[in-house]
Design an enzyme around this catalytic site. Structure first.
Site, PDB file in Angstrom:
ATOM      1  CE1 TYR A   1      -4.242  -1.562   0.626  1.00  0.00           C
ATOM      2  CE2 TYR A   1      -2.951  -3.025   2.023  1.00  0.00           C
ATOM      3  CZ  TYR A   1      -4.115  -2.748   1.340  1.00  0.00           C
ATOM      4  OH  TYR A   1      -5.149  -3.636   1.361  1.00  0.00           O
TER       5      TYR A   1
ATOM      6  CE1 TYR B   1      -1.964  -6.749   3.948  1.00  0.00           C
ATOM      7  CE2 TYR B   1      -2.725  -6.421   1.700  1.00  0.00           C
ATOM      8  CZ  TYR B   1      -2.953  -6.371   3.065  1.00  0.00           C
ATOM      9  OH  TYR B   1      -4.177  -5.953   3.522  1.00  0.00           O
TER      10      TYR B   1
ATOM     11  NE  ARG C   1      -6.082 -10.605   4.949  1.00  0.00           N
ATOM     12  CZ  ARG C   1      -7.128  -9.924   4.480  1.00  0.00           C
ATOM     13  NH1 ARG C   1      -7.123  -8.624   4.514  1.00  0.00           N
ATOM     14  NH2 ARG C   1      -8.195 -10.543   4.007  1.00  0.00           N
TER      15      ARG C   1
ATOM     16  CG  HIS D   1      -7.636  -7.930   0.257  1.00  0.00           C
ATOM     17  ND1 HIS D   1      -6.460  -8.490   0.703  1.00  0.00           N
ATOM     18  CD2 HIS D   1      -7.697  -6.704   0.838  1.00  0.00           C
ATOM     19  CE1 HIS D   1      -5.853  -7.655   1.521  1.00  0.00           C
ATOM     20  NE2 HIS D   1      -6.579  -6.552   1.617  1.00  0.00           N
TER      21      HIS D   1
ATOM     22  CG  HIS E   1      -9.631  -2.892   1.651  1.00  0.00           C
ATOM     23  ND1 HIS E   1      -9.907  -3.411   2.898  1.00  0.00           N
ATOM     24  CD2 HIS E   1      -8.338  -3.191   1.406  1.00  0.00           C
ATOM     25  CE1 HIS E   1      -8.814  -3.989   3.384  1.00  0.00           C
ATOM     26  NE2 HIS E   1      -7.846  -3.868   2.489  1.00  0.00           N
TER      27      HIS E   1
END
Ligand SMILES: [Fe+2]
Length: 246
Positions: free
Chosen positions: A112, A151, A161, A164, A166
């Protein structure tokens, strides 16, 4: 927006009606819920005029490229270009038109653009990872982005994770905001992910997984995934605590 029909002002409700479908606020396998989950029963505050008539983000505030995460910088981001599209539906299967859909995601390397994300994967100067779109008159939304990477997140030993995206939906009033995550079909990381598995109903878990859409896949340009979001009822998409950031 609240409708004043001249007879009765109808205020929308925000109480969850599928307590067995949505993930519990306390999911011990998901470590941070242990410290932040409320220890007392929730008190539902009534919604009044102030809560349901506050400011909404309208069409005029959307930029032309807000829905296309691959065209927000000088160059194209690294990674597999994908289309993510679907409909926002209410519990009766009716389209929810002109509602704001927001997404945020890691880049193709699984990082991110955020100060708290410091694991050694590269940032991409051509990718911010944030998009916004309004549904059209039939409740349809459409994004162009890149396939996010997996990640690590230190929740448990060797925790990763699944890839995905959000999603946030504002509905017709600010207090109706709902948040969920979209996953990709066949991800090998599902079995060890306590966030995905905090949704106990296997069928509800599958409603968080997008469908590969070969019809919408564009030749020699981008793969497509379809992700319909159902706000309430038997087929409701799973929604999470708004504080879930992972
Ligand atoms: Fe995430």
């Amino acid at each position: 927006m609240t409708q004043d029909t001249g007879r009765k002002l109808v205020l929308p409700s925000y109480r969850r009606d599928d307590v067995d479908v949505h993930p519990p606020l306390l999911s011990p396998g998901y470590g941070s819920t242990v410290t932040r989950a409320p220890r007392q029963p929730l008190v539902y505050l009534p919604q009044r005029l102030t809560e349901v008539t506050g400011p909404l983000l309208g069409e005029g505030r959307l930029g032309d490229l807000d829905h296309d995460l691959t065209r927000q910088h000088d160059g194209e981001p690294q990674g597999q270009r994908i289309i993510v599209h679907g409909r926002v539906l209410d519990g009766d299967g009716h389209a929810v038109p002109h509602t704001l859909v927001e997404i945020w995601q890691a880049n193709a390397a699984g990082r991110y653009r955020h100060a708290a994300d410091t694991w050694p994967a590269p940032l991409d100067p051509n990718f911010t990872g944030v998009g916004r779109a309004l549904t059209d008159g039939q409740g349809r939304y459409h994004f162009v982005t890149v396939q996010p990477g997996a990640y690590p997140w230190r929740n448990h030993d060797n925790a990763w994770r699944p890839a995905h995206i959000h999603f946030s939906l504002f509905g017709r009033a600010f207090t109706q905001r709902l948040v969920t995550q979209m996953y990709f079909p066949g991800d090998p990381l599902f079995s060890q992910d306590p966030i995905f598995n905090s949704v106990r109903d296997p069928q509800a878990r599958q409603r968080m997984v997008a469908r590969y859409d070969h019809t919408a896949t564009r030749p020699e340009w981008a793969l497509a995934y379809e992700f319909d979001i159902v706000l309430r009822g038997r087929d409701a998409t799973v929604f999470e605590d708004e504080d879930d950031d992972e």
